[in-house]
Write an enzyme that holds these catalytic residues in place. Structure first.
Site, PDB file in Angstrom:
ATOM      1  CE  LYS A   1      -1.233   1.778   3.848  1.00 13.39           C
ATOM      2  NZ  LYS A   1      -1.319   3.002   4.628  1.00 13.39           N
ATOM      3  CG  ASN A   2       2.435   2.753   3.510  1.00 11.18           C
ATOM      4  OD1 ASN A   2       1.295   3.179   3.327  1.00 11.18           O
ATOM      5  ND2 ASN A   2       2.885   2.419   4.720  1.00 11.18           N
TER       6      ASN A   2
ATOM      7  CB  CYS B   1      -2.650  11.482  12.228  1.00 12.49           C
ATOM      8  SG  CYS B   1      -2.205   9.798  12.003  1.00 12.49           S
TER       9      CYS B   1
ATOM     10  NE  ARG C   1       1.653  10.089  10.212  1.00 15.30           N
ATOM     11  CZ  ARG C   1       1.109   9.105   9.503  1.00 15.30           C
ATOM     12  NH1 ARG C   1      -0.106   8.723   9.733  1.00 15.30           N
ATOM     13  NH2 ARG C   1       1.809   8.500   8.564  1.00 15.30           N
TER      14      ARG C   1
ATOM     15  CG  ASP D   1       3.402   1.120   9.537  1.00 15.19           C
ATOM     16  OD1 ASP D   1       3.168   2.026  10.351  1.00 15.19           O
ATOM     17  OD2 ASP D   1       3.592   1.332   8.324  1.00 15.19           O
TER      18      ASP D   1
ATOM     19  NE  ARG E   1      -6.963   5.398   6.101  1.00 11.13           N
ATOM     20  CZ  ARG E   1      -6.619   6.602   6.501  1.00 11.13           C
ATOM     21  NH1 ARG E   1      -7.201   7.125   7.549  1.00 11.13           N
ATOM     22  NH2 ARG E   1      -5.698   7.286   5.883  1.00 11.13           N
TER      23      ARG E   1
HETATM   24  C1  EPZ Z   1       5.018   6.492   6.536  1.00  8.09           C
HETATM   25  O1  EPZ Z   1       4.401   7.620   7.141  1.00  8.09           O
HETATM   26  C2  EPZ Z   1       3.942   5.451   6.370  1.00  8.09           C
HETATM   27  N1  EPZ Z   1       2.902   6.008   5.538  1.00  8.09           N
HETATM   28  C3  EPZ Z   1       3.408   5.040   7.737  1.00  8.09           C
HETATM   29  O2  EPZ Z   1       2.494   3.986   7.528  1.00  8.09           O
HETATM   30  C4  EPZ Z   1       4.545   4.557   8.610  1.00  8.09           C
HETATM   31  O3  EPZ Z   1       4.065   4.328   9.921  1.00  8.09           O
HETATM   32  C5  EPZ Z   1       5.657   5.601   8.662  1.00  8.09           C
HETATM   33  O4  EPZ Z   1       6.071   5.968   7.327  1.00  8.09           O
HETATM   34  C6  EPZ Z   1       6.888   5.121   9.404  1.00  8.09           C
HETATM   35  O5  EPZ Z   1       7.403   3.977   8.790  1.00  8.09           O
HETATM   36  C7  EPZ Z   1       3.019   5.972   4.214  1.00  8.09           C
HETATM   37  O6  EPZ Z   1       3.993   5.488   3.658  1.00  8.09           O
HETATM   38  C8  EPZ Z   1       1.898   6.494   3.435  1.00  8.09           C
HETATM   39  P1  EPZ Z   1       7.546   9.533   8.564  1.00  8.09           P
HETATM   40  P2  EPZ Z   1       5.135   9.022   7.168  1.00  8.09           P
HETATM   41  O7  EPZ Z   1       7.579  10.799   7.791  1.00  8.09           O
HETATM   42  O8  EPZ Z   1       5.882   9.158   5.892  1.00  8.09           O
HETATM   43  C9  EPZ Z   1       8.355  12.715  12.039  1.00  8.09           C
HETATM   44  C10 EPZ Z   1       0.531   2.761   7.879  1.00  8.09           C
HETATM   45  O9  EPZ Z   1       0.015   2.241   8.893  1.00  8.09           O
HETATM   46  N2  EPZ Z   1       8.428  13.734  10.965  1.00  8.09           N
HETATM   47  O10 EPZ Z   1       8.622   8.531   8.312  1.00  8.09           O
HETATM   48  O11 EPZ Z   1       4.146  10.052   7.503  1.00  8.09           O
HETATM   49  C11 EPZ Z   1       6.959  12.169  12.210  1.00  8.09           C
HETATM   50  O12 EPZ Z   1       6.173  13.014  13.047  1.00  8.09           O
HETATM   51  C12 EPZ Z   1       1.132   4.146   7.958  1.00  8.09           C
HETATM   52  O13 EPZ Z   1       0.572   2.211   6.773  1.00  8.09           O
HETATM   53  C13 EPZ Z   1       8.848  14.995  11.278  1.00  8.09           C
HETATM   54  O14 EPZ Z   1       9.165  15.339  12.411  1.00  8.09           O
HETATM   55  O15 EPZ Z   1       6.128   8.823   8.361  1.00  8.09           O
HETATM   56  C14 EPZ Z   1       7.253  10.817  12.825  1.00  8.09           C
HETATM   57  O16 EPZ Z   1       7.488  10.968  14.193  1.00  8.09           O
HETATM   58  C15 EPZ Z   1       0.859   4.819   9.232  1.00  8.09           C
HETATM   59  N3  EPZ Z   1       8.893  15.924  10.266  1.00  8.09           N
HETATM   60  C16 EPZ Z   1       8.564  10.388  12.157  1.00  8.09           C
HETATM   61  O17 EPZ Z   1       9.142  11.603  11.654  1.00  8.09           O
HETATM   62  C17 EPZ Z   1       8.534  15.630   8.982  1.00  8.09           C
HETATM   63  O18 EPZ Z   1       8.594  16.504   8.116  1.00  8.09           O
HETATM   64  C18 EPZ Z   1       8.444   9.407  11.014  1.00  8.09           C
HETATM   65  O19 EPZ Z   1       7.486   9.877  10.093  1.00  8.09           O
HETATM   66  C19 EPZ Z   1       8.140  14.327   8.689  1.00  8.09           C
HETATM   67  C20 EPZ Z   1       8.084  13.381   9.700  1.00  8.09           C
END
Ligand code: EPZ
Length: 431
Positions: free
Chosen positions: A22-23, A117, A122, A305, A397
């Site tokens: 999915k991702n 969320c 996020r 995840d 989803r």
């Molecule tokens: C991706 O989310 C996935 N979503 C998530 O899957 C997954 O949990 C996550 O990566 C971690 O592996 C998709 O791929 C669509 P991040 P993403 O940016 O990209 C912080 C599922 O269940 N951060 O790696 O949003 C953030 O707050 C979903 O399938 C910043 O601080 O995750 C978090 O603490 C849920 N600033 C950490 O980094 C930013 O600009 C990791 O977030 C971006 C992120």
């Protein structure tokens, strides 16, 4: 509203076919708009998140065909707007991938910011930092992120935080920037690599995806491709945990075993037997399970995840386990529901302390988010008696045909809408 009715206490056995990631699909579908040539993407999961993204793309002029359930053909030569208005897009986090894709191709994008969320705050500061470094002006206006540039110029970006989404977004924009971009401290998840492979198959010049540094030489245009999305690491991991939770024996097929190593290692550590094949993994969980410690980390660490599913399994293991969530700040919301099923879980800040119990007992619970929802379904299948899970739209989803696949493994699960459906389900199980 539909619910899952589950009668637990039966080990799951058999084989299950894993779908496309999915991702990865969300990133690749967004990136596909970056060429005017036709693109064919195979192994696209038919889940709500990908379908919402496709609908939003249709509304800005992308022509989409689905000759088969998992094949999407896209023609983006007639896009007439860089503004996404779709209300639904707020509900899927990956809507912001349209910023990187449209900014890269048209140097302008306006996309609604994802709303609140269920797994915590996020932030998008790293995305914005990357777009700005490439020369874009970025602002947040009326709930949307607006990015525009006369020209995107290659640059050197050091990410302050490892972020999957920011890595993907910046990679897309930099693909069509002039000159060379180096992005350091990037995410290494399999779907980051899959996106880079997809963009390269369209003529991009991206090197280093899967390592800490990605190097991109910008190109002027991208071309047609036919591409197959990788299998879903988290769907596979969820079924592996289903075997462990129910003391079953499940073979997950159509997987890349390398992507599952962090999950495999933990399951072995707690007493499961794992057999790896070229594109399948078998999990046998006949022996008693033992406790362990788990900390979620960016890939190749243990995935956030998979954290709720792991906690559900550890709740049935002998001894005391500790699970630490280091990626998101609110990913233990399901713990209260699990406690209602008889689990002994105490959450302190970002750590769960779990004392294993002999078994869970069925209850009426609700899915707080996608992965936690799936994890609670695993708990229900291991539990004594009947469980009703509400808010299953979260699960849908990201998991295609979740209940059908589980039934194929012998689970007693049904989607019910009315009291009559529930009575019928109970009757069928009893007879
Ligand atoms: C991706 O989310 C996935 N979503 C998530 O899957 C997954 O949990 C996550 O990566 C971690 O592996 C998709 O791929 C669509 P991040 P993403 O940016 O990209 C912080 C599922 O269940 N951060 O790696 O949003 C953030 O707050 C979903 O399938 C910043 O601080 O995750 C978090 O603490 C849920 N600033 C950490 O980094 C930013 O600009 C990791 O977030 C971006 C992120």
């Amino acid at each position: 509203m539909e619910k899952y009715a589950i009668i637990g206490g039966h080990p799951l056995h058999g084989e299950v076919e894993i779908g496309g990631a999915k991702n990865a699909a969300l990133a690749i579908l967004a990136a596909a708009v970056m060429t005017d040539d036709p693109v064919t993407i195979e192994n696209v999961p038919d889940v709500m998140d990908t379908n919402v993204l496709l609908q939003a793309m249709e509304r800005i002029g992308v022509k989409i065909e689905r000759p088969e359930r998992h094949t999407v053909k896209m023609d983006s030569s007639d896009i007439y707007d860089c503004i996404i208005k779709d209300e639904y897009m707020k509900k899927i986090r990956a809507s912001y991938y349209m910023v990187g894709a449209l900014l890269g191709k048209y140097k302008r994008a306006e996309v609604p910011l994802p709303g609140g969320c269920n797994i915590g705050i996020r932030a998008i500061d790293q995305h914005i930092k990357g777009f700005k470094a490439l020369g874009a002006k970025v602002s947040v206006s009326h709930g949307s992120i607006v990015a525009e540039a006369k020209e995107l110029r290659g640059t050197h970006i050091f990410m302050d935080k490892v972020s999957v989404g920011a890595t993907i977004n910046i990679m897309m924009a930099a693909t069509m920037a002039t000159g060379k971009t180096i992005i350091e401290n990037v995410a290494k998840e399999p779907h980051v690599v899959d996106l880079a492979n997809f963009l390269n198959s369209m003529g991009a010049n991206i090197k280093g995806a899967g390592t800490d540094v990605i190097r991109i030489k910008g190109v002027e245009r991208l071309h047609s491709t036919v591409y197959t999305i990788i299998p879903d690491q988290i769907e596979a991991g969820t079924f592996m945990m289903a075997a462990a939770a129910t003391r079953g024996d499940i073979t997950v097929r159509n997987v890349i075993p390398k992507h599952l190593e962090c999950i495999t290692a933990k399951l072995q550590e707690i007493g499961c037997r794992i057999y790896e094949y070229d594109d399948a993994v078998r999990i046998v969980a006949k022996d008693p399970l033992s406790s362990t410690q788990v900390k979620t980390l960016p890939y190749p660490g243990f995935p956030t995840d998979m954290q709720p599913q792991m906690t559900v399994v550890l709740g049935l293991a002998q001894g005391t386990s500790i699970v630490t969530e280091s990626i998101f700040d609110n990913r233990f919301k399901y713990a209260d529901e699990l406690v209602r099923m008889g689990a002994q879980v105490k959450v302190e800040s970002n750590t769960a302390i779990i004392t294993g119990v002999e078994r869970y007992s069925g209850a009426t619970i609700s899915a707080p988010d996608l992965r936690a929802g799936a994890a609670l379904a695993l708990a229900a299948m291991a539990a004594e008696g009947e469980t009703l899970i509400e808010d299953i739209h979260y699960i849908e989803r990201g998991y295609e045909d979740f209940d059908t696949k589980l039934r194929g493994l012998g689970a007693k699960i049904s989607k019910v809408k009315t009291e009559r459906d529930l009575t019928k389900f109970r009757f069928q199980i009893a007879n």
